[in-house]
Scaffold this motif. Structure first.
Motif, short mmCIF file in Angstrom:
data_model
loop_
_atom_site.label_atom_id
_atom_site.label_comp_id
_atom_site.label_asym_id
_atom_site.label_seq_id
_atom_site.Cartn_x
_atom_site.Cartn_y
_atom_site.Cartn_z
N SER A 43 0.84 -1.19 0.00
CA SER A 43 0.00 0.00 0.00
C SER A 43 0.88 1.25 0.00
CB SER A 43 -0.96 0.01 1.20
OG SER A 43 -0.23 -0.05 2.40
N LEU A 44 0.42 2.25 -0.72
CA LEU A 44 1.14 3.52 -0.83
C LEU A 44 1.24 4.15 0.56
CD1 LEU A 44 2.40 5.59 -2.85
CD2 LEU A 44 0.17 6.73 -2.85
N SER A 45 2.46 4.50 0.97
CA SER A 45 2.64 5.15 2.27
C SER A 45 3.20 6.56 2.14
CB SER A 45 3.53 4.30 3.18
OG SER A 45 4.76 4.00 2.56
N SER A 46 3.66 6.93 0.94
CA SER A 46 4.07 8.33 0.72
C SER A 46 2.81 9.13 0.42
CB SER A 46 5.08 8.43 -0.42
OG SER A 46 4.60 7.82 -1.61
N ALA A 47 2.97 10.42 0.24
CA ALA A 47 1.82 11.32 0.03
C ALA A 47 0.97 10.88 -1.17
CB ALA A 47 2.30 12.75 -0.17
N VAL A 48 -0.33 11.11 -1.05
CA VAL A 48 -1.25 10.81 -2.15
C VAL A 48 -0.76 11.53 -3.41
CG1 VAL A 48 -3.62 11.14 -2.98
CG2 VAL A 48 -3.21 10.49 -0.59
N GLY A 49 -0.76 10.83 -4.52
CA GLY A 49 -0.34 11.41 -5.80
C GLY A 49 1.12 11.20 -6.13
N THR A 50 1.93 10.77 -5.16
CA THR A 50 3.35 10.55 -5.49
C THR A 50 3.52 9.39 -6.45
OG1 THR A 50 3.63 9.23 -3.48
CG2 THR A 50 4.30 11.55 -3.37
N ASN A 51 2.54 8.50 -6.53
CA ASN A 51 2.62 7.37 -7.45
C ASN A 51 2.13 7.72 -8.85
OD1 ASN A 51 -0.01 7.63 -6.50
ND2 ASN A 51 -0.42 5.44 -6.62
N THR A 63 10.11 11.24 -3.69
CA THR A 63 10.27 9.84 -3.31
C THR A 63 8.91 9.18 -3.11
OG1 THR A 63 12.41 10.28 -2.30
CG2 THR A 63 11.27 8.28 -1.59
N ILE A 64 8.78 7.96 -3.68
CA ILE A 64 7.56 7.17 -3.59
C ILE A 64 7.85 6.01 -2.63
CG2 ILE A 64 5.89 5.79 -4.88
CD1 ILE A 64 7.07 7.26 -7.45
N THR A 65 6.98 5.81 -1.64
CA THR A 65 7.17 4.68 -0.73
C THR A 65 5.88 3.87 -0.62
OG1 THR A 65 6.65 6.03 1.20
CG2 THR A 65 8.99 5.76 0.65
N THR A 122 1.03 -0.56 -9.58
CA THR A 122 1.60 0.25 -10.65
C THR A 122 1.48 1.73 -10.33
OG1 THR A 122 -0.48 0.35 -11.88
CG2 THR A 122 1.03 -1.46 -12.43
N GLY A 123 2.24 2.51 -11.04
CA GLY A 123 2.18 3.97 -10.95
C GLY A 123 2.76 4.55 -12.22
N THR A 124 2.76 5.88 -12.31
CA THR A 124 3.33 6.53 -13.49
C THR A 124 4.25 7.67 -13.10
OG1 THR A 124 1.43 8.03 -13.68
CG2 THR A 124 1.35 6.03 -15.01
#
Length: 161
Positions: A43-51, A63-65, A122-124
């Motif tokens: 699950s995404l743990s960095s800020a919303v939208g970083t992915n 940074t994406i975490t 996935t992310g972009t």
């Protein structure tokens, strides 16, 4: 004797069992264990939208975490050159500075390894070229001297954003 079923929890694992035969001549026992791993999660743990971010070429990404559970590692596909992914202690970290824009947007995939189940996310990362502006009209057309009420020669600049 057959032991079968589908474990529904992993808390308390490993589970020890004993099979004891009775009747006949003597009492015979055997033991075993069944280890139940939790399903992998990410699950995404960095800020919303970083992915799903857009950056300029040669500028660092935010940074994406991701937080993971159950996995023992991760693989990374589709990251732009200059951006790397690392899995350590149940955390996925994607960071770096993209050095290319050809192929943008980059859709990356993080796939967890080890543990139970194949889980991916996935992310972009969109990478834009830096803005440029250059004179495309005649040399020195951008430095003219004219008389009042006389037209200037057209000045043309080519831009890229």
């Amino acid at each position: 004797m057959t032991i079968s079923g589908t474990p529904s929890v992993s808390v308390g694992s490993p589970y020890s069992y004993t099979v004891t035969l009775t009747g006949g001549c003597g009492i015979i026992s055997t033991t075993g264990t069944i280890s139940v791993n939790p399903n992998n999660t990410i699950s995404l743990s960095s800020a919303v939208g970083t992915n799903a971010q857009t950056v300029c070429i040669n500028g660092p990404i935010t940074t994406i975490t991701y937080t993971t559970r159950g996995a023992t590692g991760a693989t990374f596909l589709g990251l732009p050159s200059g951006v790397n992914g690392v899995w350590s202690a149940n955390t996925v970290t994607i960071s770096g500075t993209p050095s290319v824009s050809v192929g943008s947007p980059y859709t990356y995939t993080v796939t967890l390894t080890g543990g139970a189940g194949t889980i991916s996310t996935t992310g972009t990362i969109s990478v834009n070229l830096n803005n440029t502006v250059s004179l495309s009209s005649a040399v020195a057309s951008d430095a003219q001297t004219v008389c009042i009420n006389a037209p200037i020669a057209n000045i043309t600049h080519t831009t890229r954003d």
